[in-house]
Design a protein around this motif. Sequence first.
Motif, PDB file in Angstrom:
ATOM      1  N   ILE A  57      83.771  34.013  78.136  1.00  0.00           N
ATOM      2  CA  ILE A  57      82.946  32.529  76.565  1.00  0.00           C
ATOM      3  C   ILE A  57      84.539  32.212  76.499  1.00  0.00           C
ATOM      4  CG2 ILE A  57      81.570  31.308  75.701  1.00  0.00           C
ATOM      5  CD1 ILE A  57      79.303  33.490  76.496  1.00  0.00           C
ATOM      6  N   CYS A  89      80.784  23.794  70.687  1.00  0.00           N
ATOM      7  CA  CYS A  89      80.621  24.189  72.368  1.00  0.00           C
ATOM      8  C   CYS A  89      80.891  25.048  72.369  1.00  0.00           C
ATOM      9  CB  CYS A  89      81.462  22.827  73.428  1.00  0.00           C
ATOM     10  SG  CYS A  89      80.204  20.748  73.398  1.00  0.00           S
ATOM     11  N   ARG A  90      80.595  25.638  73.958  1.00  0.00           N
ATOM     12  CA  ARG A  90      80.804  27.372  74.220  1.00  0.00           C
ATOM     13  C   ARG A  90      81.081  27.197  75.845  1.00  0.00           C
ATOM     14  NH1 ARG A  90      77.092  31.823  72.271  1.00  0.00           N
ATOM     15  NH2 ARG A  90      76.390  29.986  72.225  1.00  0.00           N
ATOM     16  N   LYS A 143      81.682  29.298  79.775  1.00  0.00           N
ATOM     17  CA  LYS A 143      81.743  30.222  80.243  1.00  0.00           C
ATOM     18  C   LYS A 143      83.224  30.188  81.179  1.00  0.00           C
ATOM     19  CE  LYS A 143      80.049  34.015  83.053  1.00  0.00           C
ATOM     20  NZ  LYS A 143      78.464  34.439  84.000  1.00  0.00           N
ATOM     21  N   TYR A 193      76.582  17.433  73.327  1.00  0.00           N
ATOM     22  CA  TYR A 193      76.365  18.268  72.821  1.00  0.00           C
ATOM     23  C   TYR A 193      76.790  17.044  71.906  1.00  0.00           C
ATOM     24  CZ  TYR A 193      77.235  21.893  69.254  1.00  0.00           C
ATOM     25  OH  TYR A 193      77.744  22.938  68.796  1.00  0.00           O
ATOM     26  N   GLU A 215      74.909  27.642  83.927  1.00  0.00           N
ATOM     27  CA  GLU A 215      75.013  28.622  82.573  1.00  0.00           C
ATOM     28  C   GLU A 215      75.868  27.738  81.401  1.00  0.00           C
ATOM     29  OE1 GLU A 215      76.431  31.928  83.653  1.00  0.00           O
ATOM     30  OE2 GLU A 215      76.321  31.975  85.784  1.00  0.00           O
ATOM     31  N   ASN A 216      76.428  26.646  81.630  1.00  0.00           N
ATOM     32  CA  ASN A 216      77.064  26.297  80.267  1.00  0.00           C
ATOM     33  C   ASN A 216      76.386  25.311  79.642  1.00  0.00           C
ATOM     34  OD1 ASN A 216      79.657  27.290  80.489  1.00  0.00           O
ATOM     35  ND2 ASN A 216      80.556  26.218  82.070  1.00  0.00           N
ATOM     36  N   ILE A 251      72.917  25.507  79.394  1.00  0.00           N
ATOM     37  CA  ILE A 251      72.159  26.544  78.946  1.00  0.00           C
ATOM     38  C   ILE A 251      72.717  26.887  77.382  1.00  0.00           C
ATOM     39  CG2 ILE A 251      70.256  29.077  78.754  1.00  0.00           C
ATOM     40  CD1 ILE A 251      70.340  28.179  81.826  1.00  0.00           C
ATOM     41  N   LEU A 252      73.560  28.028  77.403  1.00  0.00           N
ATOM     42  CA  LEU A 252      74.993  28.035  76.841  1.00  0.00           C
ATOM     43  C   LEU A 252      74.982  27.491  75.755  1.00  0.00           C
ATOM     44  CD1 LEU A 252      76.600  30.842  75.656  1.00  0.00           C
ATOM     45  CD2 LEU A 252      78.746  29.246  77.140  1.00  0.00           C
ATOM     46  N   ASN A 253      74.568  25.879  76.008  1.00  0.00           N
ATOM     47  CA  ASN A 253      74.963  24.874  74.999  1.00  0.00           C
ATOM     48  C   ASN A 253      73.915  24.115  74.233  1.00  0.00           C
ATOM     49  OD1 ASN A 253      78.153  24.312  73.749  1.00  0.00           O
ATOM     50  ND2 ASN A 253      78.016  24.842  76.648  1.00  0.00           N
TER      51      ASN A 253
END
Length: 262
Positions: free
Chosen positions: A36, A43-44, A46, A94, A116-117, A119-121
């Motif tokens: 990550i 922002c993050r 994967k 975002y 996934e990204n 959800i991650l953000n």
Amino acid sequence: MIARFRYYLSSIPTILGQIRNWYVCFGLLLTKKPTIIMLKNGCRFKVRNVMDVWIIKETCLDRDYETHATPIQNGWVVIDIGAGLGDFAVSVAYEHPACHVYAYEPFPESFRLLEENIILNGTKNVIPFPAAVGATSEPMTLFTIGTAVQHSTTSASRHVHSITVKGLSLDDVLETNAIPVCDFLKMDCEGGEFDILFSASEATLRKIRHICLEYHDGVTKFSHADLVDYLQKRGFHVRTAPNPVHNHLGFLYAFRSPGDVI
């Protein structure tokens, strides 16, 4: 060659200055283990490899699609064709929580990463679709190559594998989502831009305010000059910008004057 060297050299301060944990890039060179990366704006993402990091650098840090077009405004309806790992869709959502972003990505591995990204953000204003956009709403063949970002529905000449994916026309993208106006259409689909736009109805094109796409010359019988002519004849103002490294790539920005959109 000099221009290419300058471009890559100028990218180093961007990566070091805007990615908090830039040092994880060295690990990606040594292993294929996903990691990550964290941008300074919060922002993050994967990522799977260095290519994914480079895409994020161009999309989220250089802001290629807005630099060559126009800044996205909060509250806009945005369509992302060729969403990949979600770099554009997630970053827009975002930074602009009132935007509605419809993201289309046909390659299963990239689509899972997109989810996934999201959800991650925590970007609940991104709506992902595991589908390709093309000339018609029929199953399409996606030809695959070494890196996911080069997969294409347009040509098998350099590809060794293929999969069948769901396909949608641009008309049906707007109709099934009940989109009266698309404020910003982003496209990065390895030559698929020609089929998508040439097959779209006049009514659909009149609903689009801004288009920014990466064009891919040499993939089909058409070039970006054909796109320029086609869009200008349909009421768009168009400008282009070549890629600083690759001659067959570049950005095309098309927009309508206020009042020209349905």
